[in-house]
Every structure is written in structure tokens, then in C-alpha cells.
Design a protein around this motif. Structure first.
Motif, PDB file in Angstrom:
ATOM      1  N   ASN A  64       0.766  -1.155   0.143  1.00 27.49           N
ATOM      2  CA  ASN A  64       0.008   0.009  -0.009  1.00 27.49           C
ATOM      3  C   ASN A  64       0.734   1.305  -0.068  1.00 27.49           C
ATOM      4  N   ARG A  68      -0.095   0.198  -4.776  1.00 26.87           N
ATOM      5  CA  ARG A  68      -0.963  -0.967  -5.123  1.00 26.87           C
ATOM      6  C   ARG A  68      -1.156  -1.046  -6.679  1.00 26.87           C
ATOM      7  N   THR A  69      -0.860  -2.261  -7.357  1.00 23.75           N
ATOM      8  CA  THR A  69      -1.289  -2.075  -8.497  1.00 23.75           C
ATOM      9  C   THR A  69      -3.067  -2.306  -8.505  1.00 23.75           C
ATOM     10  N   THR A  70      -3.622  -1.325  -9.212  1.00 21.24           N
ATOM     11  CA  THR A  70      -4.990  -1.512  -9.230  1.00 21.24           C
ATOM     12  C   THR A  70      -5.671  -1.715 -10.782  1.00 21.24           C
ATOM     13  N   GLN A  71      -4.867  -1.745 -11.541  1.00 20.98           N
ATOM     14  CA  GLN A  71      -5.214  -1.994 -13.074  1.00 20.98           C
ATOM     15  C   GLN A  71      -4.099  -3.091 -13.597  1.00 20.98           C
TER      16      GLN A  71
END
Ligand SMILES: [Zn+2]
Length: 125
Positions: A64, A68-71
Motif C-alpha cells: 500500500n 498497489r497495482t489497481t489495473q
């Protein structure tokens, strides 16, 4: 003494090994390991066990904190070339090729190009 690093494993001192047992009777204690260098956790843990302990306790916070990879990331055909080789019919000679994982296209590669870590035909990011 001042150049020694302490293992960052949060439970390092709880593992009963002779090298962690320090001091003289009646003041012996198990202590966090100190070393001039460590091999795990980017040079911060004495063992895979301490590395795993650290990650289990702090990994989520670290992800975090650093983003953070969100896509989903995408590897396009421009960058899907990987060096590999097949064997010729007598299984004695390597046939070096660039193989595109998206298009399945193959292009011949010399052994020197195969071994050159800077050589690439990938064009994008
Ligand atoms: Zn440790």
C-alpha cells in the motif's frame, strides 16, 4: 561492531539457535542476529524464515505504501518478443529465435544476439 546490521525479522530473537544465545549466566538471552551483511529481504533478514515473518507482518502495508497495482498491466505485441531456441533435427544444434508471444511470429536470431542481454527488438515500454 558499529557496522553490524540487525536482522529485521520481527521474531528473529525467538528462534532457539546457539548463535542467538548471548551473554553469560544468569543473564543469557536469545537475541536478534547481527551480521555485516544479510542475503534475504534485500539485505535485511538473516534467513528465509525471518524474511517470511517480515513479509507476513508488513507486506500488505509495504504494498500500500509503495503503490498497489489497481489495473492490469498489458504486454502488447510490440514488447512480447522473447529469446528462445529450438533444436535442429539431429538435436545437436540450437536454432535461436525471437518468438512473439502475442502474434506467435518467429524471427531467426544469432547466438551472439541471443547471448547479448542488451539486444532486443521490443520497441515499447
Ligand atoms: Zn533473523
Amino acid at each position: 561492531m558499529s557496522n553490524l546490521k540487525l536482522c529485521q525479522g520481527p521474531d528473529c530473537h525467538t528462534y532457539h539457535t546457539q548463535d542467538r544465545l548471548k551473554g553469560t549466566k544468569p543473564n543469557k538471552t536469545f537475541q536478534t542476529r547481527r551480521r555485516s551483511s544479510f542475503y534475504y529481504l534485500g539485505g535485511n533478514a538473516c534467513s528465509t524464515r525471518c524474511q517470511d515473518d517480515w513479509f507476513n507482518k508488513f507486506g500488505n502495508q509495504a504494498v500500500n505504501h509503495f503503490g498497489r497495482t489497481t489495473q492490469a498491466k498489458h504486454l502488447t505485441e510490440d514488447n512480447a518478443w522473447q529469446k528462445t531456441y529450438d533444436w535442429d533435427n539431429d538435436y545437436n544444434t540450437r536454432l535461436y529465435v525471437y518468438r512473439n508471444g502475442v502474434t506467435k511470429e518467429q524471427r531467426p536470431l544469432t547466438e551472439d544476439q541471443y547471448n547479448d542481454t542488451n539486444y532486443t527488438i521490443n520497441t515499447g515500454e
